[in-house]
Motif scaffolding. Structure first.
Motif, PDB file in Angstrom:
ATOM      1  N   ARG A 142      24.797  44.298  41.093  1.00 54.49           N
ATOM      2  CA  ARG A 142      26.053  44.885  40.920  1.00 54.49           C
ATOM      3  C   ARG A 142      27.076  43.742  41.241  1.00 54.49           C
ATOM      4  O   ARG A 142      27.041  43.265  42.210  1.00 54.49           O
ATOM      5  N   ASP A 143      27.885  43.547  40.253  1.00 52.94           N
ATOM      6  CA  ASP A 143      28.867  42.406  40.328  1.00 52.94           C
ATOM      7  C   ASP A 143      29.988  43.066  41.157  1.00 52.94           C
ATOM      8  O   ASP A 143      30.661  44.073  40.627  1.00 52.94           O
ATOM      9  N   VAL A 144      30.604  42.627  42.407  1.00 49.92           N
ATOM     10  CA  VAL A 144      31.826  43.295  42.943  1.00 49.92           C
ATOM     11  C   VAL A 144      32.926  42.600  43.081  1.00 49.92           C
ATOM     12  O   VAL A 144      32.899  41.192  43.464  1.00 49.92           O
ATOM     13  N   LEU A 145      33.911  42.780  42.092  1.00 50.89           N
ATOM     14  CA  LEU A 145      35.214  42.130  41.763  1.00 50.89           C
ATOM     15  C   LEU A 145      36.148  41.983  43.091  1.00 50.89           C
ATOM     16  O   LEU A 145      36.098  43.123  43.890  1.00 50.89           O
ATOM     17  N   PRO A 146      36.939  41.157  43.344  1.00 47.53           N
ATOM     18  CA  PRO A 146      37.894  41.329  44.203  1.00 47.53           C
ATOM     19  C   PRO A 146      38.910  42.183  43.835  1.00 47.53           C
ATOM     20  O   PRO A 146      39.209  42.579  42.719  1.00 47.53           O
ATOM     21  N   ASP A 147      39.474  42.863  45.049  1.00 43.50           N
ATOM     22  CA  ASP A 147      40.462  43.800  44.960  1.00 43.50           C
ATOM     23  C   ASP A 147      41.890  43.353  44.379  1.00 43.50           C
ATOM     24  O   ASP A 147      42.640  43.330  45.013  1.00 43.50           O
ATOM     25  N   VAL A 148      42.121  43.028  43.166  1.00 46.50           N
ATOM     26  CA  VAL A 148      43.172  42.577  42.306  1.00 46.50           C
ATOM     27  C   VAL A 148      43.487  43.648  41.507  1.00 46.50           C
ATOM     28  O   VAL A 148      42.825  43.642  40.376  1.00 46.50           O
ATOM     29  N   PRO A 149      44.677  43.959  41.637  1.00 45.99           N
ATOM     30  CA  PRO A 149      45.175  45.069  40.704  1.00 45.99           C
ATOM     31  C   PRO A 149      45.068  44.648  39.100  1.00 45.99           C
ATOM     32  O   PRO A 149      45.471  43.158  38.771  1.00 45.99           O
ATOM     33  N   GLY A 150      44.530  45.157  38.162  1.00 40.54           N
ATOM     34  CA  GLY A 150      44.534  44.761  36.819  1.00 40.54           C
ATOM     35  C   GLY A 150      43.476  43.894  36.463  1.00 40.54           C
ATOM     36  O   GLY A 150      43.089  43.778  35.077  1.00 40.54           O
TER      37      GLY A 150
END
Length: 348
Positions: A142-150
């Motif tokens: 699973r790819d976990v993305l940074p918590d950046v809105p949008g």
């Protein structure tokens, strides 16, 4: 009358639902259960089925590359849609007698050896169970993305992670690298090969003087200001990155080195060892030669143990693991047959 894209999508969904309902788990012992219906799992199952092994693939139906427009860098099939590649793979496994069962694994664990030969029980979310001599775990990651809105809304399209998977398709675009840690420095060097317009958003990642000098020499602009959000344009694509001071720096593509976490749900009962990836980039199942694990009778293949592997490498790893599993089963079959042969002097 031409068929619309929506109608084609509906037809494909109906076909997929019918296909997924076609196979049912067998009631008795099978040679192998493959947990995961991606490239690694299907190619492992293909090798086993072609060796006349009874094999069942458990397919959760949520491949990592589902959002992508195409599979890239796969010789002879470059650009094939991910769903089409898997459809063909399932058909090939079934051609040789393998089964592909839709379901989610909720538990898997040893069921005790039979005369020294391992046994495993795999239970699905709907209560169905399978009983197997060998297991191949190919659940992917699973790819976990940074918590950046949008950011997440553009994953797999304007937001990419792999220069070899998506690089050609985003060449010459204004690209921004959203740093997630030290690994993003190497990421930036690779994406610089694809565009002359590259911005590195540090997002708190410390860059030493040598790195900044190398970036400057390559024309990579460094932005240390905090990133507030990814801005979506009127066309639905990425317009740019909004900084803390309100400035929007125009970008069309964002590259992100995601945190990679092996999909381990339901597999705790197997007792498989895991290990950290370098640079805090995630965790994977530990494995040895051809995907062998420290648990007799269990192999792993694909992104669950090699997070950087593209589709071709994952499929190859699955094929190798499947071949080794068949060899292990053949050795066990021979040992069992030998045990039934009376020794000299044992005849009545």
């Amino acid at each position: 009358m031409p068929v619309s894209a929506a109608e084609r999508a509906t037809e494909r969904a109906i076909e997929r639902a019918a296909e997924r309902a076609a196979d049912q788990p067998p009631g008795g012992l099978v040679d192998a259960v493959v947990i995961g219906g991606g490239a690694a799992g299907l190619n492992g199952a293909l090798m086993l089925a072609r060796s006349r092994r009874s094999v069942v693939v458990i397919d959760g139906g949520a491949p990592r590359n589902a959002p992508a427009d195409g599979v890239r860098g796969l010789l002879g099939l470059d650009g094939i849609a991910p769903a089409e590649l898997l459809r063909r793979g399932r058909a090939e496994v079934r051609r040789y007698g393998g089964l592909v069962v839709a379901g989610e694994v909720t538990s898997a664990g040893p069921a005790g050896p039979a005369g020294g030969d391992p046994r495993f029980t795999v239970t699905l979310a709907d209560g169905r169970s399978l009983y197997a001599r060998r297991l191949l775990v190919a659940t992917g990651l699973r790819d976990v993305l940074p918590d950046v809105p949008g950011l997440a809304a553009h994953w797999g399209h304007g937001v990419v992670h792999c220069p070899y998977c998506h690089g050609w398709e985003v060449r010459d675009e204004p690209i921004g690298v959203l740093a997630t840690g030290p690994a993003s420095v190497h990421h930036a060097v690779l994406f610089r090969q694809l565009t002359d317009d590259l911005v590195f958003f540090t997002r708190g990642t410390e860059l030493d003087d040598d790195t900044r000098a190398r970036f400057a020499a390559r024309g990579i602009r460094v932005v240390d200001a905090p990133v507030e959000e990814v801005v979506t344009g009127r066309d639905g694509g990425i317009e740019g990155v909004r900084l803390a001071d309100g400035t929007v720096l125009r970008r069309r593509v964002l590259a992100v080195a995601t945190v990679l976490r092996a999909r381990t749900e339901g597999l705790d009962g197997l007792g498989l060892a895991t290990e950290d990836l370098p640079g805090g980039m995630g965790r994977r199942f530990a494995s040895g030669d051809a995907g062998a694990t420290g648990v007799p009778g269990v192999w792993v293949a694909g992104n669950v143990t090699d997070p950087m592997a593209q589709v071709g490498a994952s499929a190859a790893a699955g094929a190798l693991a499947g071949a080794r599993m068949n060899a292990d089963l053949a050795a066990a079959d021979t040992a069992a047959a030998l045990a039934t042969v009376p020794r000299d002097g044992a005849r009545a």
